[in-house]
Design an enzyme around this catalytic site. Sequence first.
Site, mmCIF file in Angstrom:
data_model
loop_
_atom_site.group_PDB
_atom_site.id
_atom_site.type_symbol
_atom_site.label_atom_id
_atom_site.label_comp_id
_atom_site.label_asym_id
_atom_site.label_seq_id
_atom_site.Cartn_x
_atom_site.Cartn_y
_atom_site.Cartn_z
ATOM 1 N N SER A 180 0.865 -1.109 -0.017
ATOM 2 C CA SER A 180 -0.086 -0.056 -0.134
ATOM 3 C C SER A 180 0.726 1.376 0.025
ATOM 4 C CB SER A 180 -1.021 -0.052 1.093
ATOM 5 O OG SER A 180 -0.211 -0.136 2.463
ATOM 6 N N HIS A 208 -5.535 -3.659 -2.307
ATOM 7 C CA HIS A 208 -5.001 -2.723 -3.272
ATOM 8 C C HIS A 208 -4.971 -3.633 -4.586
ATOM 9 C CE1 HIS A 208 -4.564 0.697 -0.751
ATOM 10 N NE2 HIS A 208 -4.024 -0.186 0.127
ATOM 11 N N LYS A 239 -12.289 0.104 -1.200
ATOM 12 C CA LYS A 239 -11.272 0.707 -2.474
ATOM 13 C C LYS A 239 -11.723 0.503 -3.578
ATOM 14 C CE LYS A 239 -7.349 -0.422 0.864
ATOM 15 N NZ LYS A 239 -7.634 0.872 1.711
#
Length: 391
Positions: A180, A208, A239
């Site tokens: 990240s 991610h 996300k």
Amino acid sequence: MNYLDYLAKDLELLKMEGRFRPITVWESGSDSWMKLNGRRLLQMSSNNYLGLTNHPKLKEAAMKAIEEYGVGSGSVRTITGTFHIHDELERELAEFKGTEAALVFQSGFTTNQGVLSSILGPDDVVISDELNHASIIDGIKLTKASRSIFAHKDMDQLEKALKDSQSHRTRVIATDGVFSMDGDIAPLPDIVNLAEKYDAIVYVDDAHASGVLGKNGKGSTDHFSLHGRVHIQIGTLSKAIGCVGGYAAGAQVLKEHLIHKARPFLFSTSPTPSVAAACLAAISILQESSDLIAKLWDNANGFRTELKRLGFDTGASETPIIPIIIGDPAKTMRFSDRLQQEGVFAQGIVYPTVAMDKGRVRLIVTARHTKEDLSFALDCLQKVGREFGLI
Ligand code: PMP
């Protein structure tokens, strides 16, 4: 001294180190341009990779679910807080990830905490990349398992840790899929090969990577064609998926075990039906078309190439997370503040989130950014980068 004096002293220390940051309170929702103090700023720090927070299909699904179920779920999952929509979401997530089953948690953070603390006991060992996310680190802290940390992506150290831990019942190798803070990708094929050689479990946090890597955003396992060889895939719904929540995807037995043992799952009220409905809409968008993901990568690769051409140090980035490495924490925060004056919001990230000499401004490119947005950002970065002697 009373307890507030102790707390105030802690805060003074943060201020002295230049690490005290008031929370930024935005005046508009998550998007590529956001309002702050009456000004529009180009947003380069959001995890809303595909811009799905604003997608009409997600909004419509959430509103429909509110009409049908109300705004809250009323209980933890194991009492009266599981509805068909949760069940459907878990089936879709399992299919998306290519696993037997999936279990949804309230956040990615509590997923890591809940899963690691449930599956690991005193006879086990967890072998973890040094740059893994805080929620993996905290999950490990909650266990009585032995622990071993390997230098970032260092496969020799990982192999040594596997060799040295052969007397343990279960060995779990834990890694982020995409890291990240640096935006680099884990060497998952090498990790899987070592895991198979030493009979270990592979645990990947794809917070991610989901919605970003792999066909239709299926994540790092799909990206490397490692189907069936990664035991536990963690994801977040907060996300690329654009909502909130987390999940663990793996075997049905794992799911049943977590339902009985994972404390954040057991003792916290279930995600709202409207969130589950919006997540389902997001997954169906991903499955229908890979256009948004193609746009995301086109934006990210073009932007990174331009930053490098200008002379910025983008570290090991190979994804839409693109750091500009600055070093000194105070200089990093000043750089971030100057960018904001120019109209670009790019969060400075300093110790203890990254090493003391590895302060950076972390840029996140999304599919929502237009070519004009990105060229505006590059102009600002070039101007401020020169002022700071970075380029
Ligand atoms: N894992 C990683 C690698 C992350 O970057 C994050 C988010 N910061 C999380 C887990 C936690 O996810 P969530 O925000 O859904 O709690």
